[in-house]
Write a protein that holds these residues in place. Structure first.
Motif, PDB file in Angstrom:
ATOM      1  N   ALA A  41       0.833  -1.214   0.000  1.00 10.28           N
ATOM      2  CA  ALA A  41       0.000   0.000   0.000  1.00 10.28           C
ATOM      3  C   ALA A  41       0.862   1.255   0.000  1.00 10.28           C
ATOM      4  O   ALA A  41       0.572   2.211  -0.728  1.00 10.28           O
ATOM      5  CB  ALA A  41      -0.929  -0.006   1.217  1.00 10.28           C
ATOM      6  N   VAL A  42       1.922   1.270   0.774  1.00  9.82           N
ATOM      7  CA  VAL A  42       2.818   2.431   0.811  1.00  9.82           C
ATOM      8  C   VAL A  42       3.461   2.630  -0.559  1.00  9.82           C
ATOM      9  O   VAL A  42       3.542   3.759  -1.066  1.00  9.82           O
ATOM     10  CB  VAL A  42       3.885   2.269   1.916  1.00  9.82           C
ATOM     11  N   ASP A  43       3.930   1.549  -1.177  1.00  7.46           N
ATOM     12  CA  ASP A  43       4.514   1.650  -2.518  1.00  7.46           C
ATOM     13  C   ASP A  43       3.505   2.208  -3.508  1.00  7.46           C
ATOM     14  O   ASP A  43       3.835   3.023  -4.360  1.00  7.46           O
ATOM     15  CB  ASP A  43       5.008   0.282  -3.006  1.00  7.46           C
ATOM     16  N   TRP A  44       2.254   1.764  -3.405  1.00  2.08           N
ATOM     17  CA  TRP A  44       1.214   2.243  -4.312  1.00  2.08           C
ATOM     18  C   TRP A  44       1.008   3.745  -4.129  1.00  2.08           C
ATOM     19  O   TRP A  44       0.946   4.490  -5.094  1.00  2.08           O
ATOM     20  CB  TRP A  44      -0.083   1.488  -4.055  1.00  2.08           C
ATOM     21  N   HIS A  45       0.918   4.181  -2.873  1.00  7.46           N
ATOM     22  CA  HIS A  45       0.697   5.610  -2.601  1.00  7.46           C
ATOM     23  C   HIS A  45       1.873   6.465  -3.074  1.00  7.46           C
ATOM     24  O   HIS A  45       1.672   7.531  -3.648  1.00  7.46           O
ATOM     25  CB  HIS A  45       0.424   5.853  -1.115  1.00  7.46           C
ATOM     26  N   ARG A  46       3.088   5.996  -2.834  1.00  2.70           N
ATOM     27  CA  ARG A  46       4.258   6.749  -3.288  1.00  2.70           C
ATOM     28  C   ARG A  46       4.285   6.840  -4.813  1.00  2.70           C
ATOM     29  O   ARG A  46       4.572   7.895  -5.368  1.00  2.70           O
ATOM     30  CB  ARG A  46       5.535   6.093  -2.790  1.00  2.70           C
ATOM     31  N   GLY A  47       4.007   5.734  -5.473  1.00  4.09           N
ATOM     32  CA  GLY A  47       3.986   5.742  -6.936  1.00  4.09           C
ATOM     33  C   GLY A  47       2.900   6.646  -7.476  1.00  4.09           C
ATOM     34  O   GLY A  47       3.108   7.378  -8.446  1.00  4.09           O
ATOM     35  N   ARG A  48       1.749   6.630  -6.839  1.00  3.20           N
ATOM     36  CA  ARG A  48       0.639   7.491  -7.265  1.00  3.20           C
ATOM     37  C   ARG A  48       1.004   8.965  -7.083  1.00  3.20           C
ATOM     38  O   ARG A  48       0.714   9.787  -7.935  1.00  3.20           O
ATOM     39  CB  ARG A  48      -0.618   7.145  -6.489  1.00  3.20           C
ATOM     40  N   ARG A  49       1.664   9.284  -5.986  1.00  2.00           N
ATOM     41  CA  ARG A  49       2.072  10.672  -5.739  1.00  2.00           C
ATOM     42  C   ARG A  49       3.102  11.122  -6.777  1.00  2.00           C
ATOM     43  O   ARG A  49       2.992  12.225  -7.317  1.00  2.00           O
ATOM     44  CB  ARG A  49       2.637  10.809  -4.329  1.00  2.00           C
ATOM     45  N   ARG A  50       4.088  10.278  -7.061  1.00  2.00           N
ATOM     46  CA  ARG A  50       5.088  10.618  -8.080  1.00  2.00           C
ATOM     47  C   ARG A  50       4.424  10.840  -9.429  1.00  2.00           C
ATOM     48  O   ARG A  50       4.724  11.790 -10.140  1.00  2.00           O
ATOM     49  CB  ARG A  50       6.133   9.501  -8.201  1.00  2.00           C
ATOM     50  N   THR A  51       3.502   9.956  -9.774  1.00  2.00           N
ATOM     51  CA  THR A  51       2.806  10.060 -11.048  1.00  2.00           C
ATOM     52  C   THR A  51       1.980  11.337 -11.114  1.00  2.00           C
ATOM     53  O   THR A  51       1.973  12.034 -12.134  1.00  2.00           O
ATOM     54  CB  THR A  51       1.901   8.829 -11.255  1.00  2.00           C
ATOM     55  N   GLU A  52       1.295  11.665 -10.027  1.00  2.00           N
ATOM     56  CA  GLU A  52       0.467  12.874  -9.998  1.00  2.00           C
ATOM     57  C   GLU A  52       1.322  14.132 -10.117  1.00  2.00           C
ATOM     58  O   GLU A  52       0.961  15.071 -10.840  1.00  2.00           O
ATOM     59  CB  GLU A  52      -0.360  12.917  -8.708  1.00  2.00           C
ATOM     60  N   LEU A  53       2.453  14.177  -9.431  1.00  2.00           N
ATOM     61  CA  LEU A  53       3.332  15.348  -9.530  1.00  2.00           C
ATOM     62  C   LEU A  53       3.876  15.502 -10.949  1.00  2.00           C
ATOM     63  O   LEU A  53       3.930  16.614 -11.481  1.00  2.00           O
ATOM     64  CB  LEU A  53       4.474  15.233  -8.525  1.00  2.00           C
ATOM     65  N   LEU A  54       4.246  14.385 -11.563  1.00  2.00           N
ATOM     66  CA  LEU A  54       4.731  14.431 -12.940  1.00  2.00           C
ATOM     67  C   LEU A  54       3.621  14.895 -13.876  1.00  2.00           C
ATOM     68  O   LEU A  54       3.847  15.729 -14.751  1.00  2.00           O
ATOM     69  CB  LEU A  54       5.246  13.055 -13.364  1.00  2.00           C
ATOM     70  N   ARG A  55       2.407  14.393 -13.686  1.00  2.00           N
ATOM     71  CA  ARG A  55       1.286  14.794 -14.532  1.00  2.00           C
ATOM     72  C   ARG A  55       1.026  16.296 -14.414  1.00  2.00           C
ATOM     73  O   ARG A  55       0.823  16.983 -15.410  1.00  2.00           O
ATOM     74  CB  ARG A  55       0.023  14.024 -14.159  1.00  2.00           C
ATOM     75  N   HIS A 126       4.819  -0.283 -16.065  1.00  2.00           N
ATOM     76  CA  HIS A 126       6.113  -0.583 -16.691  1.00  2.00           C
ATOM     77  C   HIS A 126       6.637   0.605 -17.493  1.00  2.00           C
ATOM     78  O   HIS A 126       7.837   0.891 -17.467  1.00  2.00           O
ATOM     79  CB  HIS A 126       6.001  -1.825 -17.580  1.00  2.00           C
ATOM     80  N   ALA A 127       5.753   1.310 -18.191  1.00  2.00           N
ATOM     81  CA  ALA A 127       6.176   2.463 -18.994  1.00  2.00           C
ATOM     82  C   ALA A 127       6.695   3.587 -18.100  1.00  2.00           C
ATOM     83  O   ALA A 127       7.743   4.182 -18.384  1.00  2.00           O
ATOM     84  CB  ALA A 127       5.015   2.954 -19.855  1.00  2.00           C
ATOM     85  N   VAL A 128       5.977   3.865 -17.005  1.00  2.00           N
ATOM     86  CA  VAL A 128       6.419   4.919 -16.086  1.00  2.00           C
ATOM     87  C   VAL A 128       7.745   4.517 -15.441  1.00  2.00           C
ATOM     88  O   VAL A 128       8.656   5.341 -15.309  1.00  2.00           O
ATOM     89  CB  VAL A 128       5.339   5.204 -15.017  1.00  2.00           C
ATOM     90  N   GLY A 129       7.863   3.260 -15.070  1.00  2.00           N
ATOM     91  CA  GLY A 129       9.122   2.784 -14.479  1.00  2.00           C
ATOM     92  C   GLY A 129      10.284   2.899 -15.447  1.00  2.00           C
ATOM     93  O   GLY A 129      11.382   3.327 -15.059  1.00  2.00           O
ATOM     94  N   ARG A 130      10.042   2.548 -16.677  1.00  2.00           N
ATOM     95  CA  ARG A 130      11.102   2.636 -17.686  1.00  2.00           C
ATOM     96  C   ARG A 130      11.498   4.093 -17.924  1.00  2.00           C
ATOM     97  O   ARG A 130      12.685   4.416 -18.004  1.00  2.00           O
ATOM     98  CB  ARG A 130      10.628   2.002 -18.985  1.00  2.00           C
TER      99      ARG A 130
END
Length: 141
Positions: A41-55, A126-130
């Motif tokens: 869950a923590v990994d999901w939230h961190r990834g979502r936050r990173r994605t939102e900031l990038l967006r 996978h695309a965001v990670g790459r």
């Protein structure tokens, strides 16, 4: 975590449990399972936050007249991002553009491409990670 992502999260927890269970003896499986679920869950939230900031940054960069007023660093970042997007495979680039530039939701992308929502989520991950890996090698992330 939203309900629509719960199935994917449960699969991740199960996978981690299977991977780690072969590593050794577990004395309290309930506590151990709760820790694994918490980490997912923590990994999901961190990834979502990173994605939102990038967006948000990408949306701000494409607003009319904004590019001319941005500091040189942000313009350089936009150019680097565009270049890195061009280096990705076409299917990954398509997903990133639909999600972050066109701002479609996962269900909308799934409908547009005729694939399952889980497939879109997995491919986006996978695309965001790459893209993140490519940007981190350049010291941008």
């Amino acid at each position: 975590m939203p309900w629509q992502d719960l199935d994917d999260a449960l699969q991740q927890v199960r996978l981690k449990l299977l991977e780690q269970s072969s590593a050794g003896t577990i004395h309290n499986t309930g506590a151990w399972s709760a820790v694994v679920a918490s980490r997912v869950a923590v990994d999901w939230h961190r990834g979502r936050r990173r994605t939102e900031l990038l967006r948000r940054r990408l949306v701000a960069l494409r607003a009319p007249g904004v590019a001319e007023t941005l500091p040189a660093h942000d313009r350089d970042l936009a150019l680097i991002m565009a270049g890195e997007l061009d280096e990705l495979p076409a299917d990954q680039r398509q997903l990133l553009v639909l999600r972050f530039y066109v701002d479609l939701t996962v269900p909308q992308i799934a409908d547009a491409l005729g694939v399952a929502q889980g497939t879109v989520k997995s491919r986006l991950h996978h695309a965001v990670g790459r893209l993140r890996d490519r940007l981190s090698t350049k010291g941008m992330v």
